[in-house]
Design a protein around this motif. Structure first.
Motif, PDB file in Angstrom:
ATOM      1  N   ASN A 118       0.870  -1.186   0.000  1.00  0.00           N
ATOM      2  CA  ASN A 118       0.000   0.000   0.000  1.00  0.00           C
ATOM      3  C   ASN A 118       0.905   1.233   0.000  1.00  0.00           C
ATOM      4  OD1 ASN A 118      -1.596   2.206   0.686  1.00  0.00           O
ATOM      5  ND2 ASN A 118      -2.897   1.029   2.071  1.00  0.00           N
ATOM      6  N   GLY A 119       0.953   1.908  -1.143  1.00  0.00           N
ATOM      7  CA  GLY A 119       1.854   3.038  -1.316  1.00  0.00           C
ATOM      8  C   GLY A 119       1.580   4.235  -0.432  1.00  0.00           C
ATOM      9  N   SER A 120       0.423   4.279   0.218  1.00  0.00           N
ATOM     10  CA  SER A 120       0.121   5.419   1.082  1.00  0.00           C
ATOM     11  C   SER A 120       0.706   5.255   2.487  1.00  0.00           C
ATOM     12  CB  SER A 120      -1.398   5.619   1.181  1.00  0.00           C
ATOM     13  OG  SER A 120      -1.991   4.552   1.894  1.00  0.00           O
ATOM     14  N   LEU A 121       1.276   4.099   2.776  1.00  0.00           N
ATOM     15  CA  LEU A 121       1.838   3.842   4.104  1.00  0.00           C
ATOM     16  C   LEU A 121       3.313   4.230   4.152  1.00  0.00           C
ATOM     17  CD1 LEU A 121       0.245   0.340   4.673  1.00  0.00           C
ATOM     18  CD2 LEU A 121      -0.350   2.449   5.882  1.00  0.00           C
ATOM     19  N   PRO A 122       3.742   4.860   5.229  1.00  0.00           N
ATOM     20  CA  PRO A 122       5.156   5.227   5.339  1.00  0.00           C
ATOM     21  C   PRO A 122       6.029   4.017   5.650  1.00  0.00           C
ATOM     22  CG  PRO A 122       4.002   5.840   7.334  1.00  0.00           C
ATOM     23  CD  PRO A 122       2.956   5.333   6.376  1.00  0.00           C
ATOM     24  N   ALA A 123       7.262   4.070   5.203  1.00  0.00           N
ATOM     25  CA  ALA A 123       8.235   3.045   5.569  1.00  0.00           C
ATOM     26  C   ALA A 123       8.630   3.244   7.030  1.00  0.00           C
ATOM     27  CB  ALA A 123       9.465   3.149   4.679  1.00  0.00           C
ATOM     28  N   ILE A 124       9.037   2.150   7.648  1.00  0.00           N
ATOM     29  CA  ILE A 124       9.489   2.183   9.044  1.00  0.00           C
ATOM     30  C   ILE A 124      10.847   1.490   9.106  1.00  0.00           C
ATOM     31  CG2 ILE A 124       9.056   1.330  11.391  1.00  0.00           C
ATOM     32  CD1 ILE A 124       6.081   1.451  10.767  1.00  0.00           C
ATOM     33  N   GLU A 125      11.746   2.039   9.903  1.00  0.00           N
ATOM     34  CA  GLU A 125      13.026   1.397  10.167  1.00  0.00           C
ATOM     35  C   GLU A 125      13.002   0.894  11.608  1.00  0.00           C
ATOM     36  OE1 GLU A 125      17.475   2.694   9.265  1.00  0.00           O
ATOM     37  OE2 GLU A 125      16.618   3.775  10.978  1.00  0.00           O
ATOM     38  N   ALA A 126      13.410  -0.367  11.789  1.00  0.00           N
ATOM     39  CA  ALA A 126      13.431  -0.966  13.132  1.00  0.00           C
ATOM     40  C   ALA A 126      14.391  -2.153  13.121  1.00  0.00           C
ATOM     41  CB  ALA A 126      12.025  -1.420  13.530  1.00  0.00           C
ATOM     42  N   PRO A 127      14.828  -2.590  14.290  1.00  0.00           N
ATOM     43  CA  PRO A 127      15.658  -3.797  14.358  1.00  0.00           C
ATOM     44  C   PRO A 127      14.874  -5.024  13.893  1.00  0.00           C
ATOM     45  CG  PRO A 127      15.880  -2.515  16.368  1.00  0.00           C
ATOM     46  CD  PRO A 127      14.744  -1.920  15.592  1.00  0.00           C
ATOM     47  N   LEU A 128      15.533  -5.873  13.125  1.00  0.00           N
ATOM     48  CA  LEU A 128      14.884  -7.060  12.570  1.00  0.00           C
ATOM     49  C   LEU A 128      14.221  -7.907  13.648  1.00  0.00           C
ATOM     50  CD1 LEU A 128      14.259  -9.005  10.220  1.00  0.00           C
ATOM     51  CD2 LEU A 128      16.524 -10.008  10.590  1.00  0.00           C
ATOM     52  N   ILE A 129      14.921  -8.197  14.722  1.00  0.00           N
ATOM     53  CA  ILE A 129      14.359  -9.065  15.760  1.00  0.00           C
ATOM     54  C   ILE A 129      13.121  -8.442  16.389  1.00  0.00           C
ATOM     55  CG2 ILE A 129      15.841  -8.266  17.650  1.00  0.00           C
ATOM     56  CD1 ILE A 129      14.814 -11.905  17.018  1.00  0.00           C
ATOM     57  N   GLN A 130      13.131  -7.138  16.556  1.00  0.00           N
ATOM     58  CA  GLN A 130      11.975  -6.434  17.120  1.00  0.00           C
ATOM     59  C   GLN A 130      10.763  -6.590  16.190  1.00  0.00           C
ATOM     60  OE1 GLN A 130      12.947  -2.397  18.181  1.00  0.00           O
ATOM     61  NE2 GLN A 130      10.840  -1.722  18.067  1.00  0.00           N
ATOM     62  N   VAL A 131      11.001  -6.479  14.890  1.00  0.00           N
ATOM     63  CA  VAL A 131       9.918  -6.624  13.906  1.00  0.00           C
ATOM     64  C   VAL A 131       9.398  -8.059  13.907  1.00  0.00           C
ATOM     65  CG1 VAL A 131       9.354  -6.511  11.448  1.00  0.00           C
ATOM     66  CG2 VAL A 131      10.797  -4.737  12.488  1.00  0.00           C
ATOM     67  N   LEU A 132      10.297  -9.022  13.895  1.00  0.00           N
ATOM     68  CA  LEU A 132       9.871 -10.426  13.866  1.00  0.00           C
ATOM     69  C   LEU A 132       9.089 -10.811  15.118  1.00  0.00           C
ATOM     70  CD1 LEU A 132      13.001 -12.143  12.283  1.00  0.00           C
ATOM     71  CD2 LEU A 132      10.838 -11.508  11.177  1.00  0.00           C
ATOM     72  N   ASN A 133       9.388 -10.174  16.249  1.00  0.00           N
ATOM     73  CA  ASN A 133       8.664 -10.472  17.490  1.00  0.00           C
ATOM     74  C   ASN A 133       7.192 -10.064  17.424  1.00  0.00           C
ATOM     75  OD1 ASN A 133      10.792 -11.690  18.832  1.00  0.00           O
ATOM     76  ND2 ASN A 133      11.478  -9.794  19.781  1.00  0.00           N
ATOM     77  N   VAL A 134       6.861  -9.113  16.535  1.00  0.00           N
ATOM     78  CA  VAL A 134       5.469  -8.657  16.403  1.00  0.00           C
ATOM     79  C   VAL A 134       5.009  -8.766  14.943  1.00  0.00           C
ATOM     80  CG1 VAL A 134       5.534  -7.167  18.443  1.00  0.00           C
ATOM     81  CG2 VAL A 134       6.184  -6.224  16.208  1.00  0.00           C
ATOM     82  N   ILE A 135       5.508  -9.781  14.247  1.00  0.00           N
ATOM     83  CA  ILE A 135       5.288  -9.885  12.803  1.00  0.00           C
ATOM     84  C   ILE A 135       3.811  -9.965  12.430  1.00  0.00           C
ATOM     85  CG2 ILE A 135       5.512 -12.399  12.605  1.00  0.00           C
ATOM     86  CD1 ILE A 135       6.924  -9.686  10.193  1.00  0.00           C
ATOM     87  N   ASP A 136       2.980 -10.552  13.258  1.00  0.00           N
ATOM     88  CA  ASP A 136       1.550 -10.605  12.937  1.00  0.00           C
ATOM     89  C   ASP A 136       0.946  -9.210  12.863  1.00  0.00           C
ATOM     90  OD1 ASP A 136       1.620 -13.360  12.734  1.00  0.00           O
ATOM     91  OD2 ASP A 136       0.883 -13.694  14.768  1.00  0.00           O
ATOM     92  N   ASP A 137       1.367  -8.327  13.758  1.00  0.00           N
ATOM     93  CA  ASP A 137       0.892  -6.936  13.719  1.00  0.00           C
ATOM     94  C   ASP A 137       1.444  -6.205  12.497  1.00  0.00           C
ATOM     95  OD1 ASP A 137      -0.656  -6.523  16.287  1.00  0.00           O
ATOM     96  OD2 ASP A 137       1.221  -7.317  17.074  1.00  0.00           O
ATOM     97  N   VAL A 138       2.665  -6.528  12.111  1.00  0.00           N
ATOM     98  CA  VAL A 138       3.306  -5.873  10.965  1.00  0.00           C
ATOM     99  C   VAL A 138       2.645  -6.310   9.659  1.00  0.00           C
ATOM    100  CG1 VAL A 138       5.474  -5.670   9.675  1.00  0.00           C
ATOM    101  CG2 VAL A 138       5.497  -5.582  12.178  1.00  0.00           C
ATOM    102  N   THR A 139       2.442  -7.604   9.493  1.00  0.00           N
ATOM    103  CA  THR A 139       1.876  -8.101   8.232  1.00  0.00           C
ATOM    104  C   THR A 139       0.372  -7.854   8.118  1.00  0.00           C
ATOM    105  OG1 THR A 139       1.647 -10.331   9.148  1.00  0.00           O
ATOM    106  CG2 THR A 139       3.660  -9.844   7.893  1.00  0.00           C
ATOM    107  N   ALA A 140      -0.290  -7.545   9.221  1.00  0.00           N
ATOM    108  CA  ALA A 140      -1.735  -7.263   9.179  1.00  0.00           C
ATOM    109  C   ALA A 140      -2.037  -5.905   8.547  1.00  0.00           C
ATOM    110  CB  ALA A 140      -2.321  -7.311  10.593  1.00  0.00           C
ATOM    111  N   VAL A 141      -1.036  -5.047   8.444  1.00  0.00           N
ATOM    112  CA  VAL A 141      -1.245  -3.677   7.972  1.00  0.00           C
ATOM    113  C   VAL A 141      -1.694  -3.635   6.514  1.00  0.00           C
ATOM    114  CG1 VAL A 141      -0.080  -1.469   7.539  1.00  0.00           C
ATOM    115  CG2 VAL A 141       0.331  -2.709   9.672  1.00  0.00           C
ATOM    116  N   SER A 142      -1.143  -4.507   5.663  1.00  0.00           N
ATOM    117  CA  SER A 142      -1.489  -4.516   4.241  1.00  0.00           C
ATOM    118  C   SER A 142      -1.329  -5.938   3.705  1.00  0.00           C
ATOM    119  CB  SER A 142      -0.592  -3.535   3.488  1.00  0.00           C
ATOM    120  OG  SER A 142      -1.068  -3.302   2.189  1.00  0.00           O
ATOM    121  N   PHE A 143      -1.696  -6.142   2.441  1.00  0.00           N
ATOM    122  CA  PHE A 143      -1.666  -7.493   1.864  1.00  0.00           C
ATOM    123  C   PHE A 143      -0.268  -8.092   1.840  1.00  0.00           C
ATOM    124  CE2 PHE A 143      -5.663  -6.013  -0.083  1.00  0.00           C
ATOM    125  CZ  PHE A 143      -6.482  -7.039   0.360  1.00  0.00           C
ATOM    126  N   ASP A 144       0.699  -7.354   1.299  1.00  0.00           N
ATOM    127  CA  ASP A 144       2.055  -7.864   1.172  1.00  0.00           C
ATOM    128  C   ASP A 144       3.015  -6.964   1.935  1.00  0.00           C
ATOM    129  OD1 ASP A 144       1.233  -9.952  -0.609  1.00  0.00           O
ATOM    130  OD2 ASP A 144       1.217  -8.493  -2.243  1.00  0.00           O
TER     131      ASP A 144
END
Length: 136
Positions: free
Chosen positions: A81-107
């Motif tokens: 979704n091109g209207s969403l801003p990019a986010i920078e974060a530590p990989l492990i932090q992102v993977l710990n909440v990946i369900d919340d991250v991937t729920a934001v858009s389709f891919d």
């Protein structure tokens, strides 16, 4: 609260949200490193190393085959979704909440421009790691 807001809340601290202009620049780097098909997937046939992952728990061990753990730090979170801003974060932090991250858009893509790897979370459930240049 939007799914994006829930993602931000789940990430907690130690992340950066980019402006629209910065996000466009990050997407340009991403698309220059990993070509995207017309239907929004990485053109995997053009990537030197591709690893199909069965579970999120395999991502770090699979990446550690190519990169030392201390190098696997900050990544960019990008969504289709091109209207969403990019986010920078530590990989492990992102993977710990990946369900919340991937729920934001389709891919969703987790992109490291420095190490030139990506983790693609495709909406049909596929998780694929791509490494542009395999380290020697």
């Amino acid at each position: 609260m939007s799914l994006f807001d829930e993602c931000i809340q789940a990430l907690g601290e130690n992340f950066k949200i980019f402006s629209e202009v910065e996000t466009e620049e990050i997407f340009a780097k991403f698309e220059n490193t990993f070509p995207i098909s017309a239907w929004g997937r990485i053109k995997w046939e053009k990537i030197q190393q591709k690893i199909e992952v069965k579970s999120v728990s395999e991502i770090i061990p699979d990446l550690n085959q190519y990169f030392s753990a201390e190098k696997l730090d900050k990544i960019y979170i990008l969504w289709d979704n091109g209207s969403l801003p990019a986010i920078e974060a530590p990989l492990i932090q992102v993977l710990n909440v990946i369900d919340d991250v991937t729920a934001v858009s389709f891919d969703t893509w987790l992109f490291s421009p420095i190490l030139e790897y990506v983790v693609e979370f495709y909406h049909e459930g596929d998780i694929t790691i791509g490494i542009k240049k395999v380290p020697q």
